[in-house]
Design an enzyme around this catalytic site. Structure first.
Site, mmCIF file in Angstrom:
data_model
loop_
_atom_site.group_PDB
_atom_site.id
_atom_site.type_symbol
_atom_site.label_atom_id
_atom_site.label_comp_id
_atom_site.label_asym_id
_atom_site.label_seq_id
_atom_site.Cartn_x
_atom_site.Cartn_y
_atom_site.Cartn_z
ATOM 1 N N GLY A 1 34.711 81.156 107.419
ATOM 2 C CA GLY A 1 33.406 81.571 106.901
ATOM 3 C C GLY A 1 32.966 82.861 107.572
ATOM 4 N N ILE B 1 28.923 80.950 113.145
ATOM 5 C CA ILE B 1 27.513 80.684 113.436
ATOM 6 C C ILE B 1 27.376 79.310 114.081
ATOM 7 C CG2 ILE B 1 26.721 82.177 111.556
ATOM 8 C CD1 ILE B 1 25.842 79.501 110.128
ATOM 9 N N ASP B 2 28.387 78.436 113.904
ATOM 10 C CA ASP B 2 28.289 77.076 114.442
ATOM 11 C C ASP B 2 28.397 77.019 115.969
ATOM 12 O OD1 ASP B 2 28.103 76.327 111.836
ATOM 13 O OD2 ASP B 2 29.972 75.179 111.756
ATOM 14 N N ARG C 1 1.894 67.367 106.661
ATOM 15 C CA ARG C 1 3.193 66.972 106.123
ATOM 16 C C ARG C 1 4.277 66.864 107.189
ATOM 17 N NH1 ARG C 1 3.394 70.615 100.688
ATOM 18 N NH2 ARG C 1 2.808 68.927 99.310
ATOM 19 N N MET D 1 22.916 74.797 109.289
ATOM 20 C CA MET D 1 24.362 74.568 109.327
ATOM 21 C C MET D 1 24.766 73.979 110.681
ATOM 22 S SD MET D 1 26.206 77.535 107.102
ATOM 23 C CE MET D 1 26.173 77.455 105.319
ATOM 24 N N GLU E 1 23.517 69.920 109.282
ATOM 25 C CA GLU E 1 24.151 69.414 108.048
ATOM 26 C C GLU E 1 25.161 68.296 108.324
ATOM 27 O OE1 GLU E 1 26.431 72.626 106.306
ATOM 28 O OE2 GLU E 1 27.536 72.949 108.154
ATOM 29 N N ARG F 1 8.576 67.171 102.878
ATOM 30 C CA ARG F 1 9.264 68.204 102.111
ATOM 31 C C ARG F 1 10.525 68.634 102.845
ATOM 32 N NH1 ARG F 1 6.194 66.536 98.972
ATOM 33 N NH2 ARG F 1 4.769 67.648 97.580
ATOM 34 N N GLN G 1 21.674 81.709 106.556
ATOM 35 C CA GLN G 1 21.982 81.798 108.000
ATOM 36 C C GLN G 1 23.199 82.659 108.290
ATOM 37 O OE1 GLN G 1 21.469 77.423 109.670
ATOM 38 N NE2 GLN G 1 21.838 77.433 107.484
HETATM 39 O O1 F6P Z 1 32.111 76.952 109.546
HETATM 40 C C1 F6P Z 1 30.918 77.626 109.451
HETATM 41 C C2 F6P Z 1 30.081 77.081 108.342
HETATM 42 O O2 F6P Z 1 28.991 77.950 108.301
HETATM 43 C C3 F6P Z 1 29.656 75.619 108.474
HETATM 44 O O3 F6P Z 1 28.541 75.405 109.254
HETATM 45 C C4 F6P Z 1 29.439 75.226 107.040
HETATM 46 O O4 F6P Z 1 29.596 73.842 106.861
HETATM 47 C C5 F6P Z 1 30.505 75.979 106.344
HETATM 48 O O5 F6P Z 1 30.733 77.147 107.098
HETATM 49 C C6 F6P Z 1 30.178 76.330 104.917
HETATM 50 O O6 F6P Z 1 31.301 76.891 104.349
HETATM 51 P P1 F6P Z 1 31.384 77.585 102.917
HETATM 52 O O7 F6P Z 1 30.936 78.995 103.100
HETATM 53 O O8 F6P Z 1 32.820 77.500 102.572
HETATM 54 O O9 F6P Z 1 30.482 76.846 102.014
#
Ligand code: F6P
Length: 345
Positions: A12, A129-130, A165, A172, A225, A269, A277
């Site tokens: 990614g 980013i993770d 709320r 992510m 996520e 919500r 991100q």
């Molecule tokens: O691996 C980085 C990441 O941003 C994850 O957090 C996320 O689940 C995934 O990429 C999303 O991937 P794609 O761009 O293939 O939807």
């Protein structure tokens, strides 16, 4: 003597990749007299065998740009159709490359480790980013994503308060909760759900009800996520698979929102930040980290330090063994989560 190297970005994308490419090309040229070529779309480009020269001119003006000028993909060099160690070796020889600079996250760097184990000359740069790659305090892209997520928490506060709320913000974090924990901490979240610490939805709801009973007019819950429920509590729906057979995450907050609303009685919500991100310009930290890592990676290649990945340790960027960095994921330490927990409620 290292004379010619190739570069690719895999997995990614994230903000800061262009900073690495620019720095690597500049360092290769000025300090080592090394020529650089770039493969497009990650390992897909290597399997295909075509590459373009990267020069000071062609990498000028990209430092502040998001994405990657080389394109990216999640293609696995070994398992993909037409791939395999022999094909990758053949392409490196065809282009007379002394080594390959692989800029990637956990998946891409694991593939790089396998290629290195097979004797290919590889050096890695950790980006995602993770922030879940081990062997470095921070990965490229994390800081920018964190800023975006923190701004979202801040913005949700005011609207949540106007309506009394509960707001769920999904960020992510496939296997780890770095963005959720740091954004939650930075934004003063009232609960943070991350993969490392399974949650009990009833306990979360009781906690939010208690909080509102003391006169608070809003609650913010940050959900990674990849968050998972405690065994024996609720069951999440099975995610679909993406084109690479990986679970397509994203949407857990939409599942949990109505459950929390029902259990608390408060209007709830859901906001899913998604690829916002990953897009856009890198912040200054990621530009500096990307630049430092690009320079350090080329220095490692020039000195034949193959099978390494550059990692941030304190104020320095130093080579670490690629195999060690990819042996385990870097998870959020309990102590860090405990700090965030002090402010729940
Ligand atoms: O691996 C980085 C990441 O941003 C994850 O957090 C996320 O689940 C995934 O990429 C999303 O991937 P794609 O761009 O293939 O939807």
């Amino acid at each position: 003597m290292v004379r010619r190297i190739g570069i690719l970005t895999g997995g990614g994308d994230c903000p800061g990749l262009n900073a690495v490419i620019r720095a690597a090309v500049r360092r290769a040229d000025t300090a080592h007299n090394i020529d650089v070529i770039g493969f497009r779309n990650g390992f897909a480009g290597v399997i295909e065998g075509t590459a373009t020269p990267l020069t000071r001119e062609s990498t000028r003006g990209i430092l502040h740009l998001g994405g990657t000028m080389l394109g990216t993909s999640r293609v696995d060099p070994i398992a993909a159709k037409g791939g395999g160690v022999d094909r990758i070796r053949e392409v490196l020889e065809m282009h007379e490359l002394d080594g390959l600079l692989v800029i990637g996250g956990e998946g891409t760097l694991s593939a790089a480790t396998a290629l290195s184990g097979a004797g290919l000359h590889v050096v890695g740069v950790p980006k995602t980013i993770d922030n879940d790659v081990d062997g470095t305090q921070f990965t490229i892209g994390f800081s920018t994503a964190l800023e975006i997520a923190t701004e979202a928490v801040d913005r949700l506060h005011s609207t949540a308060e106007s309506h009394n709320r509960i707001m769920l913000l999904e960020v992510m974090g496939r296997h780890t909760g770095w963005i959720a924990t740091y954004a939650g901490l930075a934004g003063g979240a009232d609960a943070i759900l991350i993969p490392e610490h399974p949650f009990d939805i009833d306990r979360v709801a009781r906690h939010l009800k208690r909080r509102h009973a003391t006169g608070r007019l809003f609650s913010i819950v940050v959900v990674a996520e990849g968050a998972v429920p405690e065994a024996g509590t609720i069951t999440l729906p099975e995610p679909e698979s993406d084109e690479f057979g990986r679970p397509r995450l994203g949407g857990i907050a939409s599942f949990l929102g109505p459950m929390i609303e029902e259990r608390t009685g408060f209007s709830t919500r859901v906001t899913i930040l998604g690829h916002v991100q990953r897009g856009g310009s890198p912040n200054s930290f990621d530009r500096v980290l990307g630049t430092s890592m690009g320079v350090a990676a080329v220095d490692a290649m020039a000195s034949g330090n193959w099978g390494t990945m550059v990692g941030m340790h304190g104020n320095a960027v130093v080579p670490v063994r690629l195999a060690e960095a990819t042996a385990t994921l870097k998870t959020v330490p309990r102590a860090m989560y405990d700090v965030a927990e002090v402010f729940f409620g």
